[in-house]
Design an enzyme around this catalytic site. Structure first.
Site, PDB file in Angstrom:
ATOM      1  N   GLY A 151       0.802  -1.218   0.000  1.00  0.00           N
ATOM      2  CA  GLY A 151       0.000   0.000   0.000  1.00  0.00           C
ATOM      3  C   GLY A 151       0.834   1.266   0.000  1.00  0.00           C
ATOM      4  O   GLY A 151       2.024   1.246  -0.289  1.00  0.00           O
ATOM      5  N   MET A 166      11.291   5.963  -6.314  1.00  0.00           N
ATOM      6  CA  MET A 166      10.048   6.151  -5.549  1.00  0.00           C
ATOM      7  C   MET A 166       9.914   5.038  -4.518  1.00  0.00           C
ATOM      8  O   MET A 166      10.227   3.887  -4.788  1.00  0.00           O
ATOM      9  CB  MET A 166       8.850   6.143  -6.478  1.00  0.00           C
ATOM     10  CG  MET A 166       8.794   7.372  -7.319  1.00  0.00           C
ATOM     11  SD  MET A 166       7.205   7.501  -8.135  1.00  0.00           S
ATOM     12  CE  MET A 166       7.503   8.976  -9.080  1.00  0.00           C
ATOM     13  N   GLY A 210       5.546   4.051  -8.831  1.00  0.00           N
ATOM     14  CA  GLY A 210       6.276   2.782  -8.964  1.00  0.00           C
ATOM     15  C   GLY A 210       5.303   1.616  -8.969  1.00  0.00           C
ATOM     16  O   GLY A 210       5.355   0.734  -9.842  1.00  0.00           O
ATOM     17  N   HIS A 211       4.376   1.618  -8.007  1.00  0.00           N
ATOM     18  CA  HIS A 211       3.366   0.556  -7.959  1.00  0.00           C
ATOM     19  C   HIS A 211       2.474   0.599  -9.214  1.00  0.00           C
ATOM     20  O   HIS A 211       2.121  -0.439  -9.768  1.00  0.00           O
ATOM     21  CB  HIS A 211       2.463   0.729  -6.733  1.00  0.00           C
ATOM     22  CG  HIS A 211       3.168   0.634  -5.410  1.00  0.00           C
ATOM     23  ND1 HIS A 211       3.340   1.717  -4.587  1.00  0.00           N
ATOM     24  CD2 HIS A 211       3.742  -0.415  -4.771  1.00  0.00           C
ATOM     25  CE1 HIS A 211       3.972   1.337  -3.476  1.00  0.00           C
ATOM     26  NE2 HIS A 211       4.235   0.051  -3.571  1.00  0.00           N
TER      27      HIS A 211
END
Ligand code: AMP
Length: 282
Positions: free
Chosen positions: A31, A184, A36-37
């Protein structure tokens, strides 16, 4: 439409059955999502019919003196961001769902995990391998999308799926950086503005190492020294490790062109441990 948020393993397994005949990608995260995610999510959407994003701050990968309690948690904000990316399903279990009473089985890498981040975070990769094994068994994805930001994690989990014959392809995605080069990370939020500025020096140091490598410097001690001297200019920063390794099993790089090298570093700035790496000579 907001993503369907599933908290129970039983419900997730049921949903999984409804995807029969279609390909599925899992994007495991803790989370506090950032670009980046999102790059992993986009990769997942490119290669699979269905995508599940998991959000779980995994207690077993944090050491007793680490930042589990203060790790950023912002589920609603994450769900909003995933909605705008068109994600349909988020798996966000509780600690008790993942590690119920009586839990006593762990998955451990006994070689790669003992060095680099594993040396200063004992038990970290045991927690990572265990939670990934649980997630891969519940979700049974065709693809699991991971970032090269956590290079050692990516290599260890790839090795684990090979060793345990898991039917899942681990896909590694390139590191997404801020405009000044800082990789990040959800942990960047812990940096004061002064330390945040200094943190950009990490990637600059990696670039200097890469330049030296491209000019013919292949000595691991010299490359490590170049990086450490660069970081020494940051007041109070501490280099945890700065190492040249091969990209496959992160062992010593033998200087051959078949298995290329990667340079990995962990640096403490303002009490925040930041990791980064660069694949040399690509
Ligand atoms: P985390 O939420 O920190 O556990 O990260 C979840 C996944 O996102 C891991 O596979 C990370 O390697 C990946 N990831 C985190 N930051 C980045 C980044 N800056 N670029 C690419 N992947 C990333």
């Amino acid at each position: 439409m907001a993503p369907k948020t599933i908290i129970s393993i039983r419900e997730l397994k049921q949903l999984r059955k409804s995807f029969a005949g279609k390909s599925l990608a899992l994007v495991p995260t803790m989370g506090a999502l950032h670009q980046g995610h999102f790059s992993l999510v986009k990769k997942a959407q490119e290669i699979a019919d269905h995508v599940i994003v998991s959000i779980f701050v995994n207690p077993s990968q944090f050491g007793p003196n680490e930042d589990f309690a203060r790790y950023p948690r912002q589920l609603q904000k994450d769900l909003n961001a995933l909605q705008s990316l068109g994600i349909e399903t988020v798996f966000s279990p509780t600690g008790g769902e993942m590690y119920p009473q009586g839990f006593q089985t762990w998955v451990e890498n006994t070689a790669m995990a003992n060095q680099l981040c594993g040396a200063s975070r004992p038990g970290h990769f045991r927690g990572v391998c265990t939670v990934l094994s649980i997630l891969l068994n519940i979700v049974r994805p065709d693809f699991c999308i991971m970032g090269k930001k956590d290079y050692q994690q990516w290599r260890i989990v790839s090795r684990m799926t090979e060793d345990l014959h898991l039917e899942c392809q681990i896909v590694g995605c390139e590191i997404v950086r801020e405009s000044d080069g800082l990789a990040m990370s959800s942990r960047n939020a812990f940096l004061s503005s002064e330390h945040r500025q200094q943190a950009a020096m990490i990637y600059k140091g990696l670039k200097i190492v890469d330049e030296a490598f491209l000019k013919g410097q292949k000595d691991k001690e010299v490359l490590s020294r170049i990086f450490q001297d660069h970081i020494a200019a940051i007041d109070g920063a501490q280099v945890d490790y700065a190492e040249l390794r091969n990209r496959e099993d992160l062992g010593e790089w033998q200087g051959d062109d078949q298995v290329k090298p990667v340079f990995l570093a962990a640096v403490q700035i303002g009490g925040v441990r930041l990791i980064d790496n660069i694949e040399l000579g690509t």
